[in-house]
Design an enzyme around this catalytic site. Structure first.
Site, PDB file in Angstrom:
ATOM      1  N   ASP A   1       0.594  -0.909  -0.412  1.00 13.94           N
ATOM      2  CA  ASP A   1       0.189   0.070   0.020  1.00 13.94           C
ATOM      3  C   ASP A   1       1.277   1.015   0.142  1.00 13.94           C
ATOM      4  O   ASP A   1       0.630   2.503  -0.696  1.00 13.94           O
ATOM      5  CB  ASP A   1      -0.859   0.068   1.020  1.00 13.94           C
ATOM      6  CG  ASP A   1      -1.599   1.232   0.984  1.00 13.94           C
ATOM      7  OD1 ASP A   1      -3.056   1.272   0.434  1.00 13.94           O
ATOM      8  OD2 ASP A   1      -1.762   1.877   2.293  1.00 13.94           O
TER       9      ASP A   1
ATOM     10  N   GLU B   1      -1.051  -5.483  -4.016  1.00 12.67           N
ATOM     11  CA  GLU B   1      -0.859  -5.508  -2.659  1.00 12.67           C
ATOM     12  C   GLU B   1       0.101  -5.239  -2.650  1.00 12.67           C
ATOM     13  O   GLU B   1       1.084  -5.418  -2.738  1.00 12.67           O
ATOM     14  CB  GLU B   1      -1.725  -3.936  -1.644  1.00 12.67           C
ATOM     15  CG  GLU B   1      -2.686  -2.774  -2.237  1.00 12.67           C
ATOM     16  CD  GLU B   1      -2.996  -2.229  -1.430  1.00 12.67           C
ATOM     17  OE1 GLU B   1      -3.357  -0.915  -1.205  1.00 12.67           O
ATOM     18  OE2 GLU B   1      -3.721  -2.846   0.121  1.00 12.67           O
TER      19      GLU B   1
END
EC number: 3.1.26.3
Length: 226
Positions: free
Chosen positions: A48, A120
């Site tokens: 992220d 991610e």
């Protein structure tokens, strides 16, 4: 086994265990505790952050005339769950996920949140395995088409918005005036003012007269609180 996925990703891992970890959902890890199989949650956390800086850098250097507020909106739209699960589907990530029996039986391979988190995690795995340049190349594949489409479809038409406001008052006259040009022919900049009844209510610069007019209208709308 994972060679087909690596081909889809456009990246070959030196450490295959990183990719396996990125594909491991917590439901699978919980069922396989005795085998010390960790989930992808820590990788997701790192991914992220890596995605955030790469997307911000991409926007900053590739779209130099886009204002800060629009940059923020564009970055947020790329890193949201809806976009990430779409990216995951383009590389068929769901096929390769390691899920627990419960998730497997309830459609976990198609669940948006699981796909977005795994995407991610893959970014983080690539970052750890190949460094920032490798992660950047991977993310840029998706950023190129994503931001091009969103800038084309999502850009506000400031001139039309301003015109609609002005037209509410009959007799008001709106005019765009070119007041300056600078730079060489291949990289010329235009300065335009927007006038309301001969009074300047906004100014803007751009690489074309049309873009400068849009920026002038944007400033006028901003000053109006729109």
């Amino acid at each position: 086994m994972l060679e087909e996925l690596e081909k889809n990703l456009g990246y070959t891992f030196a450490d295959k265990s990183l990719l396996e970890n990125a594909l491991t959902h917590s439901s699978y890890a919980n069922e396989m505790k005795k085998h010390s199989c960790g989930s992808n949650e820590r990788l997701e956390f790192l991914g992220d952050a890596v995605l955030g800086i790469i997307s911000a850098e991409y926007l900053y250097f590739h779209h130099t005339r886009v204002p800060e507020g629009e940059l923020t909106r564009l970055r947020a739209s790329m890193v949201c769950e809806r976009s990430l699960q779409g990216f995951a589907r383009t590389v068929e990530l769901g096929r390769w996920l390691r899920l627990g029996r419960g998730e497997e039986n309830t459609g976990g391979r198609e669940r948006s949140s699981i796909l977005a988190d795994a995407f991610e995690a893959v970014i983080a795995a690539i970052y750890i395995d190949g460094g920032f340049p490798a992660a950047k190349r991977f993310v840029t594949r998706f950023a190129d088409s994503f931001f091009a489409a969103h800038l084309e479809n999502g850009r506000r038409d400031y001139k039309t918005e301003l015109q609609e406001i002005v037209q509410k008052n009959h007799g008001e006259k709106l005019e765009y005036v070119l007041v300056g040009e600078s730079g060489p022919d291949h990289d010329k900049q235009f300065l335009v003012e927007v006038h309301l009844n001969n009074n300047c209510i906004g100014a803007g610069r751009g690489g074309s007269k049309k873009e400068a007019e849009q920026m002038a209208a944007r400033e006028a709308l901003s000053l109006m609180g729109q």
